[in-house]
Design a protein around this motif. Sequence first.
Motif, PDB file in Angstrom:
ATOM      1  N   SER A   9       0.791  -1.274   0.037  1.00  0.00           N
ATOM      2  CA  SER A   9       0.042  -0.129   0.035  1.00  0.00           C
ATOM      3  C   SER A   9       0.907   1.259  -0.026  1.00  0.00           C
ATOM      4  N   LEU A  10       2.117   1.498   0.694  1.00  0.00           N
ATOM      5  CA  LEU A  10       2.810   2.395   0.761  1.00  0.00           C
ATOM      6  C   LEU A  10       3.396   2.653  -0.685  1.00  0.00           C
ATOM      7  N   VAL A  11       3.931   1.585  -1.689  1.00  0.00           N
ATOM      8  CA  VAL A  11       4.109   1.893  -3.107  1.00  0.00           C
ATOM      9  C   VAL A  11       2.918   2.191  -3.833  1.00  0.00           C
ATOM     10  N   PHE A  12       1.900   1.899  -3.874  1.00  0.00           N
ATOM     11  CA  PHE A  12       0.800   2.154  -4.448  1.00  0.00           C
ATOM     12  C   PHE A  12       0.406   3.548  -3.910  1.00  0.00           C
ATOM     13  N   SER A  13       0.389   4.079  -2.843  1.00  0.00           N
ATOM     14  CA  SER A  13      -0.067   5.320  -2.646  1.00  0.00           C
ATOM     15  C   SER A  13       0.957   6.285  -3.060  1.00  0.00           C
ATOM     16  N   LEU A  14       2.321   5.883  -2.979  1.00  0.00           N
ATOM     17  CA  LEU A  14       3.346   6.843  -3.646  1.00  0.00           C
ATOM     18  C   LEU A  14       3.112   6.866  -5.354  1.00  0.00           C
ATOM     19  N   PHE A  15       2.657   5.812  -5.823  1.00  0.00           N
ATOM     20  CA  PHE A  15       2.548   6.127  -7.313  1.00  0.00           C
ATOM     21  C   PHE A  15       1.302   7.036  -7.513  1.00  0.00           C
ATOM     22  N   LEU A  16       0.024   7.146  -6.618  1.00  0.00           N
ATOM     23  CA  LEU A  16      -0.857   8.035  -6.583  1.00  0.00           C
ATOM     24  C   LEU A  16      -0.657   9.448  -6.271  1.00  0.00           C
ATOM     25  N   ILE A  17       0.061   9.489  -5.315  1.00  0.00           N
ATOM     26  CA  ILE A  17       0.486  10.933  -4.712  1.00  0.00           C
ATOM     27  C   ILE A  17       1.562  11.669  -5.126  1.00  0.00           C
ATOM     28  N   GLY A  18       2.525  10.749  -5.904  1.00  0.00           N
ATOM     29  CA  GLY A  18       3.666  11.286  -6.504  1.00  0.00           C
ATOM     30  C   GLY A  18       3.622  12.243  -7.608  1.00  0.00           C
ATOM     31  N   PRO A  19       2.824  11.844  -8.577  1.00  0.00           N
ATOM     32  CA  PRO A  19       2.331  12.790  -9.643  1.00  0.00           C
ATOM     33  C   PRO A  19       1.620  13.935  -9.482  1.00  0.00           C
ATOM     34  N   VAL A  20       0.728  13.944  -8.508  1.00  0.00           N
ATOM     35  CA  VAL A  20       0.021  14.943  -8.026  1.00  0.00           C
ATOM     36  C   VAL A  20       0.805  16.095  -7.377  1.00  0.00           C
ATOM     37  N   SER A  21       1.669  15.324  -6.220  1.00  0.00           N
ATOM     38  CA  SER A  21       2.685  16.501  -5.691  1.00  0.00           C
ATOM     39  C   SER A  21       3.590  17.038  -6.767  1.00  0.00           C
ATOM     40  N   TRP A  22       4.163  16.318  -7.538  1.00  0.00           N
ATOM     41  CA  TRP A  22       5.170  16.908  -8.706  1.00  0.00           C
ATOM     42  C   TRP A  22       4.381  18.133  -9.396  1.00  0.00           C
ATOM     43  N   PHE A  23       3.235  17.679  -9.723  1.00  0.00           N
ATOM     44  CA  PHE A  23       2.379  19.007 -10.602  1.00  0.00           C
ATOM     45  C   PHE A  23       2.034  20.072  -9.635  1.00  0.00           C
ATOM     46  N   VAL A  39      12.263  12.602  -6.772  1.00  0.00           N
ATOM     47  CA  VAL A  39      13.269  11.572  -6.828  1.00  0.00           C
ATOM     48  C   VAL A  39      13.615  11.398  -5.444  1.00  0.00           C
ATOM     49  N   CYS A  40      13.930  12.413  -4.768  1.00  0.00           N
ATOM     50  CA  CYS A  40      14.390  12.168  -3.144  1.00  0.00           C
ATOM     51  C   CYS A  40      13.431  11.544  -2.349  1.00  0.00           C
ATOM     52  N   ILE A  41      12.187  12.334  -2.374  1.00  0.00           N
ATOM     53  CA  ILE A  41      11.085  11.527  -1.895  1.00  0.00           C
ATOM     54  C   ILE A  41      10.812  10.077  -2.130  1.00  0.00           C
ATOM     55  N   LEU A  42      10.839   9.802  -3.645  1.00  0.00           N
ATOM     56  CA  LEU A  42      10.719   8.227  -3.820  1.00  0.00           C
ATOM     57  C   LEU A  42      11.724   7.319  -3.434  1.00  0.00           C
ATOM     58  N   THR A  43      12.955   7.937  -3.416  1.00  0.00           N
ATOM     59  CA  THR A  43      14.149   7.360  -2.682  1.00  0.00           C
ATOM     60  C   THR A  43      14.132   6.866  -1.320  1.00  0.00           C
ATOM     61  N   GLY A  44      13.609   8.017  -0.622  1.00  0.00           N
ATOM     62  CA  GLY A  44      13.524   7.984   0.836  1.00  0.00           C
ATOM     63  C   GLY A  44      12.395   6.901   1.128  1.00  0.00           C
ATOM     64  N   VAL A  45      11.179   7.135   0.675  1.00  0.00           N
ATOM     65  CA  VAL A  45      10.329   6.062   0.942  1.00  0.00           C
ATOM     66  C   VAL A  45      10.473   4.654   0.404  1.00  0.00           C
ATOM     67  N   LEU A  46      11.210   4.476  -0.605  1.00  0.00           N
ATOM     68  CA  LEU A  46      11.689   3.166  -1.052  1.00  0.00           C
ATOM     69  C   LEU A  46      12.583   2.433  -0.043  1.00  0.00           C
ATOM     70  N   LEU A  47      13.581   3.282   0.109  1.00  0.00           N
ATOM     71  CA  LEU A  47      14.532   2.739   1.471  1.00  0.00           C
ATOM     72  C   LEU A  47      13.782   2.254   2.569  1.00  0.00           C
ATOM     73  N   LEU A  48      12.898   3.267   3.006  1.00  0.00           N
ATOM     74  CA  LEU A  48      12.147   2.965   4.252  1.00  0.00           C
ATOM     75  C   LEU A  48      11.269   1.577   3.989  1.00  0.00           C
ATOM     76  N   PHE A  49      10.866   1.527   2.823  1.00  0.00           N
ATOM     77  CA  PHE A  49       9.967   0.097   2.527  1.00  0.00           C
ATOM     78  C   PHE A  49      10.737  -1.212   2.695  1.00  0.00           C
ATOM     79  N   TYR A  50      12.108  -1.149   2.012  1.00  0.00           N
ATOM     80  CA  TYR A  50      12.836  -2.220   1.672  1.00  0.00           C
ATOM     81  C   TYR A  50      13.692  -2.588   3.172  1.00  0.00           C
TER      82      TYR A  50
END
Length: 83
Positions: A9-23, A39-50
């Motif tokens: 769910s963290l990855v799914f929400s990132l793919f939904l919120i990411g483009p909106v926040s970028w816009f 990119v920084c937020i994506l890297t941080g969240v994926l590091l947290l996930f793994y």
Amino acid sequence: MWFLINQYSLVFSLFLIGPVSWFVISRTLDWRWATLFLVCILTGVLLLFYTQSTKASVIDTRSEWDGALSSGAPMLVELYSDY
């Protein structure tokens, strides 16, 4: 299917919120800064996930169950049914 949505769910929400926040950020800053921020937020969240995910051990026999109980280590027991 639902366990995949719950587990990722963290990855799914990132793919939904990411483009909106970028816009939104690209409207206030330059698009390059918005991309760098995303990119920084994506890297941080994926590091947290793994780093937070663990391997699940499966107990198949009675002797493995007895060994896990006698070890004294805390464990999480998940019971499920196919019915």
